[in-house]
Design an enzyme around this catalytic site. Structure first.
Site, short mmCIF file in Angstrom:
data_model
loop_
_atom_site.label_atom_id
_atom_site.label_comp_id
_atom_site.label_asym_id
_atom_site.label_seq_id
_atom_site.Cartn_x
_atom_site.Cartn_y
_atom_site.Cartn_z
CB THR A 106 41.50 50.00 46.84
OG1 THR A 106 40.44 49.08 47.12
CG2 THR A 106 42.68 49.69 47.73
CG ASP B 272 42.52 49.29 55.24
OD1 ASP B 272 42.31 50.07 54.28
OD2 ASP B 272 43.50 48.54 55.30
CE LYS C 133 44.31 52.84 50.87
NZ LYS C 133 45.42 52.33 50.04
CB THR C 134 47.84 51.80 57.21
OG1 THR C 134 46.97 50.99 56.41
CG2 THR C 134 47.79 51.34 58.65
NE ARG D 127 52.18 46.98 52.00
CZ ARG D 127 50.92 47.37 52.15
NH1 ARG D 127 50.07 47.30 51.13
NH2 ARG D 127 50.50 47.83 53.32
N1 LIG Z 1 54.80 58.60 51.92
C1 LIG Z 1 55.52 57.62 52.46
N2 LIG Z 1 56.75 57.86 52.92
C2 LIG Z 1 57.50 56.86 53.42
N3 LIG Z 1 57.08 55.57 53.54
C3 LIG Z 1 55.84 55.29 53.12
C4 LIG Z 1 55.00 56.29 52.57
N4 LIG Z 1 53.83 55.73 52.23
C5 LIG Z 1 53.93 54.43 52.56
N5 LIG Z 1 55.14 54.17 53.08
C6 LIG Z 1 55.60 52.85 53.53
O1 LIG Z 1 54.95 51.86 52.75
C7 LIG Z 1 54.44 50.82 53.58
C8 LIG Z 1 52.98 50.60 53.25
O2 LIG Z 1 52.23 51.73 53.68
P1 LIG Z 1 50.74 51.59 54.25
O3 LIG Z 1 50.58 50.32 55.03
O4 LIG Z 1 50.45 52.87 54.96
O5 LIG Z 1 49.92 51.50 52.91
P2 LIG Z 1 48.34 51.41 52.71
O6 LIG Z 1 47.98 52.37 51.63
O7 LIG Z 1 47.64 51.54 54.00
O8 LIG Z 1 48.16 49.94 52.16
P3 LIG Z 1 46.83 49.03 52.25
O9 LIG Z 1 45.83 49.69 51.37
O10 LIG Z 1 47.31 47.69 51.69
O11 LIG Z 1 46.42 48.93 53.68
C9 LIG Z 1 54.73 51.22 55.01
O12 LIG Z 1 55.81 50.47 55.49
C10 LIG Z 1 55.18 52.65 54.98
O13 LIG Z 1 56.31 52.80 55.78
#
Ligand SMILES: Nc1ncnc2c1ncn2[C@@H]1O[C@H](COP(=O)(O)OP(=O)(O)OP(=O)(O)O)[C@@H](O)[C@H]1O
Length: 364
Positions: free
Chosen positions: A178, A129, A84-85, A237
């Site tokens: 989430t 977030d 998401k980030t 992740r």
């Molecule tokens: N679709 C994707 N392709 C490649 N790498 C990804 C992808 N989605 C996530 N990642 C990798 O996974 C890691 C976590 O992603 P991210 O921080 O965006 O997750 P998030 O959903 O925002 O988590 P949170 O809810 O804990 O903030 C990052 O290092 C990112 O590089």
């Protein structure tokens, strides 16, 4: 980029009493935060999987660019670690706009939000977030900001208080949660585009792993990537984190090349099994099967049996076991599915010669 809140934030999983640090936990740990920036895809093309979300978002952003307008507000829902980030940063990059990152828990007063909103530049992306954890007054201020690009700043207290309207530049809010179900409908309705992020298929995680291995300059065989992907619980992740642990093992115990065997040995050392279950998950399943004949057994009893808090079992271990179809929560208690018996290589009592089948023996 501006960071208003770099403090680690927590989810129900993390805050569960006694929740251990887990290699297969989906929330970011300190090392993740340091490494993830380097591994984040920079544009939609590089973003692996989530085909439908990518396609829809691509249309939304292209249309906004063609109109020379700011993109609609975007709501991203889905489990931690699914990107998401990353996607919010991609939205900003695709729009050629700066991004400001903050989170719901960091905005406890409407004034906190007013300060952020009033300092945004035209077209800026505000990533919020854990938007479901914002305070109610801040949430109400956000309604007006999203709809009319305006906030009322209250000056003074009591009967003498006055509302001073403040015009805001157009901006794009990207909210992440989430728990989309916890968002009040008036807030949900103000997003022009809503996307639900799904867990990733193993083949997609293999692509994430190959991409990260390339960026980290690692040698990995396709079978090595497949082995790691299968243990990554559908979450990029976790895939990236397991890759780093396998890299360490490959460098210390072998010549650095990540093969299936090396990945399997490395993750064996870290007690992450072929399906991504860790020590805690297996302790819960083992107790359920061996001590309680597969259940039904009450949550408290199960928690005592594994020496963990109730919340830890319920919020940390069970969600993945349920998702994997290994455990079911029923009104009579927790029960193991046939897949759980098969996964641990055990035979259900009903199938053992003279097995009594202990259904319904164990209370809460
Ligand atoms: N679709 C994707 N392709 C490649 N790498 C990804 C992808 N989605 C996530 N990642 C990798 O996974 C890691 C976590 O992603 P991210 O921080 O965006 O997750 P998030 O959903 O925002 O988590 P949170 O809810 O804990 O903030 C990052 O290092 C990112 O590089």
């Amino acid at each position: 980029m501006n960071w208003d809140d770099t403090a680690p934030h927590s989810t129900a999983e993390e805050t569960a009493a006694g929740a251990p640090d887990r290699l297969v936990g989906a929330d970011a740990d300190g090392e993740d935060t340091a490494v993830e920036a380097a591994l984040r895809p920079k544009d939609l093309e590089e973003f692996v999987g989530q085909e439908r979300v990518r396609e829809q978002l691509d249309l939304v952003l292209r249309a906004a660019r063609a109109r020379g307008a700011t993109a609609d507000h975007v709501l991203l829902s889905g489990a931690p670690g699914l990107g998401k980030t990353t996607l919010s940063m991609i939205i900003a990059a695709e729009m050629g706009a700066p991004i400001r990152i903050t989170s719901g828990p960091a905005i406890q007063h409407a004034g906190d939000l007013a300060a952020i909103l009033s300092s945004l530049q035209e077209g800026e992306v505000l990533f919020l977030d854990e938007i479901h954890r914002m305070s109610r007054p801040a949430e109400e201020m956000l309604y007006m900001a999203m709809e009319d690009f305006r906030v009322d700043v209250i000056v003074g207290k009591g009967p003498g208080a006055t509302a001073i309207p403040l015009e805001l530049p157009p901006f794009t809010l990207v909210g992440a949660t989430t728990r989309a179900g916890l968002l009040p409908p008036p807030l949900r309705d103000r997003f022009g585009f809503t996307a639900h992020m799904e867990f990733y298929a193993p083949a997609e995680l293999e692509r994430v792993i190959h991409r990260s291995a390339g960026l980290l300059d690692l040698d990995i065989e396709p079978e090595g990537a497949a082995e790691i992907a299968g243990r990554s619980r559908g979450t990029p992740r976790i895939a990236n984190r397991l890759l780093r642990r396998v890299r360490d093992y490959a460098q210390v115990k072998a010549d650095g090349l990540i093969t299936r065997e090396i990945a399997s040995q490395a993750l064996g050392v870290y007690e992450v099994d072929a399906r991504g279950l860790d020590r805690l998950d297996r302790a819960v399943l083992t107790a359920l099967l061996k001590l309680f004949g597969g259940g039904p057994v009450g949550l408290s009893t199960l928690a005592v049996a594994v020496g963990e808090e109730r919340e830890t079992v319920e919020e940390v271990a069970e969600p993945f076991l349920v998702r994997e179809g290994l455990l079911a929560r029923t009104p009579r208690g927790r029960i193991a599915t046939p897949a759980a018996w098969a996964h641990l290589g055990l035979v259900p009592p009903q199938q053992q010669a003279g097995g009594s089948g202990q259904q319904g023996l164990f209370g809460a």
